[in-house]
Design a protein around this motif. Structure first.
Motif, PDB file in Angstrom:
ATOM      1  N   ASN A  98       4.789  -1.581  -7.409  1.00  0.00           N
ATOM      2  CA  ASN A  98       3.413  -2.076  -7.383  1.00  0.00           C
ATOM      3  C   ASN A  98       3.325  -3.494  -7.954  1.00  0.00           C
ATOM      4  O   ASN A  98       2.438  -4.265  -7.599  1.00  0.00           O
ATOM      5  CB  ASN A  98       2.519  -1.126  -8.195  1.00  0.00           C
ATOM      6  N   THR A  99       4.257  -3.836  -8.838  1.00  0.00           N
ATOM      7  CA  THR A  99       4.288  -5.168  -9.444  1.00  0.00           C
ATOM      8  C   THR A  99       5.090  -6.158  -8.610  1.00  0.00           C
ATOM      9  O   THR A  99       4.687  -7.311  -8.425  1.00  0.00           O
ATOM     10  CB  THR A  99       4.902  -5.094 -10.858  1.00  0.00           C
ATOM     11  N   LEU A 100       6.233  -5.699  -8.079  1.00  0.00           N
ATOM     12  CA  LEU A 100       7.160  -6.612  -7.404  1.00  0.00           C
ATOM     13  C   LEU A 100       6.750  -6.946  -5.973  1.00  0.00           C
ATOM     14  O   LEU A 100       6.876  -8.099  -5.540  1.00  0.00           O
ATOM     15  CB  LEU A 100       8.573  -6.000  -7.408  1.00  0.00           C
ATOM     16  N   ILE A 101       6.277  -5.953  -5.214  1.00  0.00           N
ATOM     17  CA  ILE A 101       6.014  -6.163  -3.779  1.00  0.00           C
ATOM     18  C   ILE A 101       4.945  -7.229  -3.512  1.00  0.00           C
ATOM     19  O   ILE A 101       5.140  -8.104  -2.661  1.00  0.00           O
ATOM     20  CB  ILE A 101       5.653  -4.835  -3.081  1.00  0.00           C
ATOM     21  N   PRO A 102       3.784  -7.197  -4.217  1.00  0.00           N
ATOM     22  CA  PRO A 102       2.723  -8.141  -3.836  1.00  0.00           C
ATOM     23  C   PRO A 102       2.818  -9.523  -4.478  1.00  0.00           C
ATOM     24  O   PRO A 102       1.892 -10.322  -4.342  1.00  0.00           O
ATOM     25  CB  PRO A 102       1.452  -7.418  -4.323  1.00  0.00           C
ATOM     26  N   ILE A 117      -5.003   0.820   2.628  1.00  0.00           N
ATOM     27  CA  ILE A 117      -3.809   1.206   3.393  1.00  0.00           C
ATOM     28  C   ILE A 117      -3.161   2.448   2.776  1.00  0.00           C
ATOM     29  O   ILE A 117      -2.749   3.372   3.489  1.00  0.00           O
ATOM     30  CB  ILE A 117      -2.808   0.034   3.443  1.00  0.00           C
ATOM     31  N   ALA A 118      -3.088   2.476   1.452  1.00  0.00           N
ATOM     32  CA  ALA A 118      -2.487   3.624   0.766  1.00  0.00           C
ATOM     33  C   ALA A 118      -3.289   4.901   1.040  1.00  0.00           C
ATOM     34  O   ALA A 118      -2.715   5.964   1.333  1.00  0.00           O
ATOM     35  CB  ALA A 118      -2.421   3.357  -0.734  1.00  0.00           C
ATOM     36  N   GLY A 119      -4.622   4.800   0.955  1.00  0.00           N
ATOM     37  CA  GLY A 119      -5.466   5.973   1.206  1.00  0.00           C
ATOM     38  C   GLY A 119      -5.362   6.477   2.630  1.00  0.00           C
ATOM     39  O   GLY A 119      -5.230   7.683   2.864  1.00  0.00           O
ATOM     40  N   GLY A 143       0.806  -1.210   0.000  1.00  0.00           N
ATOM     41  CA  GLY A 143       0.000   0.000   0.000  1.00  0.00           C
ATOM     42  C   GLY A 143       0.841   1.263   0.000  1.00  0.00           C
ATOM     43  O   GLY A 143       0.608   2.187  -0.795  1.00  0.00           O
ATOM     44  N   LEU A 144       1.852   1.311   0.884  1.00  0.00           N
ATOM     45  CA  LEU A 144       2.635   2.539   1.069  1.00  0.00           C
ATOM     46  C   LEU A 144       3.676   2.753  -0.023  1.00  0.00           C
ATOM     47  O   LEU A 144       3.867   3.890  -0.483  1.00  0.00           O
ATOM     48  CB  LEU A 144       3.325   2.508   2.444  1.00  0.00           C
ATOM     49  N   LEU A 145       4.365   1.694  -0.436  1.00  0.00           N
ATOM     50  CA  LEU A 145       5.452   1.835  -1.403  1.00  0.00           C
ATOM     51  C   LEU A 145       5.063   1.413  -2.820  1.00  0.00           C
ATOM     52  O   LEU A 145       5.801   1.698  -3.771  1.00  0.00           O
ATOM     53  CB  LEU A 145       6.666   1.014  -0.949  1.00  0.00           C
ATOM     54  N   GLY A 146       3.923   0.726  -2.947  1.00  0.00           N
ATOM     55  CA  GLY A 146       3.482   0.289  -4.268  1.00  0.00           C
ATOM     56  C   GLY A 146       2.378   1.165  -4.830  1.00  0.00           C
ATOM     57  O   GLY A 146       2.544   1.807  -5.872  1.00  0.00           O
TER      58      GLY A 146
END
Length: 299
Positions: A174-178, A197-199, A81-84
C-alpha cells in the motif's frame, strides 16, 4: 508555517486514532451477524468511501480522471487497489474477525519492516544498523505477542497471526505501489480510485450481499467504519503530509494500535496480559525507532 505544522500533526494523531477505533466498530458488526463477513464489510466500506473521496477530489478540481490517460498510471492504480488496499483493508478485517482490533492493529503495525525487507532484497539497499536492531526487536515483540513466551503454545489463533501478517504485508504494498502516482496526481484522487477499485475487485471475487447490514443496530457502527474509519482519516492524513514529514507521520501512527487496545479493553472487556503489553510495546518502540533519524542524517 510552524502553527500549520503543529495543527496538521494533531490531525495525523486524530486520523490514526480514528483508524484504531474503527476496528472496534468493525468487530461489533462481525459479532452482530455471521453474514456480516469481513469481505462484505470491506466491499461496502471501500466502494462507498472511494466514491465519496473521488467526489471531494472532483469538487477540489483535482482532475481525478487524469490518472486514466496513460497505460502506466492506469495499470499502477489498478495494482494499488488490488494488491495494496485489498490486503491492508480486507486482511485487517479478517484478523479482527478471528481476534480483536487491538491484536490485529499491532500485527499490522509491523508493515514498515516488510518495506525494509523489500528495499534490502529487491533494491539491494544495505540496511542500517538501527534497522537491523529494530527488526529484531519487532519480531521478538511478535513472538511474545503470539506465544506469550512459550514456543509450544500459540496465545493467539493461527488465523489471527496469518491474516495479521498479511495485512502488514499490505501496509508495505500500500506504501510502495502508489509512490509514482502521488508525485504526479492528487493524493485524494489516487486514494479514491484505489478504494473504489479494491471494493469492486472484492465484489467480483465474492459477490456476496447481506441484508443484516441494514439492521438498525448495524447502521451506526457501519457509518462509523465509513466516516470515522475511512473518509475522515484518509482526507486528514493525505492533507497533513503536505506539512508534516513522512517519518514523523509514521511515528505518530503508534496512536492507532494504542487507541485500538484501549477501545478493545473498554468495549469488549478484552483480557490484556503482561506478555501482550510487553510484545505490543516492543513492536511500537521498534517502529518508532525505525522511523527516527537524528538531525543531520536525514536523507
Amino acid at each position: 508555517m510552524e502553527n500549520k505544522k503543529k495543527f496538521w500533526t494533531i490531525m495525523i494523531i486524530i486520523s490514526c486514532t480514528f483508524w484504531g477505533i474503527s476496528g472496534i466498530f468493525a468487530k461489533f458488526i462481525f459479532n452482530l451477524d455471521r453474514s456480516n463477513t469481513p469481505i462484505f464489510v470491506s466491499q461496502i466500506r471501500m466502494i462507498i468511501s472511494g466514491l465519496v473521496i473521488l467526489f471531494f477530489s472532483w469538487l477540489n478540481k483535482d482532475k481525478p480522471m487524469e490518472i486514466w490517460k496513460t497505460k502506466k498510471s492506469s495499470f499502477t492504480i489498478i495494482m494499488f487497489g488490488l494488491l495494496g488496499l485489498i490486503p491492508v483493508q480486507y486482511c485487517y478485517f479478517e484478523a479482527i474477525k478471528y481476534g480483536d482490533a487491538s491484536i490485529a492493529t499491532i500485527l499490522q503495525f509491523i508493515g514498515p519492516f516488510f518495506i525494509l525487507f523489500y528495499l534490502t532484497i529487491v533494491k539491494r539497499q544495505a540496511p542500517r544498523r538501527i534497522e537491523v536492531i529494530c527488526t529484531i526487536i519487532a519480531f521478538i515483540g511478535v513472538f511474545i505477542l503470539a506465544t506469550h513466551g512459550n514456543i509450544n503454545h500459540l496465545a493467539i489463533t493461527p488465523q489471527v497471526l496469518f491474516w495479521g501478517l498479511l495485512s502488514a504485508i499490505g501496509v508495505a504494498t500500500n506504501t510502495l505501489i502508489p509512490k509514482s502516482l502521488i508525485h504526479e496526481f492528487s493524493p485524494t484522487a489516487v486514494t479514491g480510485w484505489g478504494l473504489l477499485i479494491a471494493g469492486v475487485g472484492l465484489f467480483i471475487i465474492h459477490p456476496h450481499v447481506s441484508t443484516s447490514i441494514l439492521a438498525p443496530q448495524a447502521i451506526v457502527p457501519l457509518l462509523c467504519v465509513l466516516v470515522i474509519g475511512t473518509i475522515i482519516p484518509f482526507q486528514l492524513f493525505t492533507s497533513a503530509l503536505r506539512y508534516v514529514k513522512a517519518t514523523t507521520a509514521s511515528m505518530l501512527d503508534a496512536f492507532e494500535p494504542i487507541s485500538a487496545t484501549i477501545g478493545s479493553i473498554l468495549v469488549f472487556n478484552m483480557n490484556f496480559y503482561l506478555a501482550d503489553m510487553i510484545g505490543s510495546v516492543l513492536i511500537i518502540l521498534a517502529v518508532i525507532l525505525l522511523n527516527w533519524q537524528p538531525k543531520g542524517k536525514i536523507q
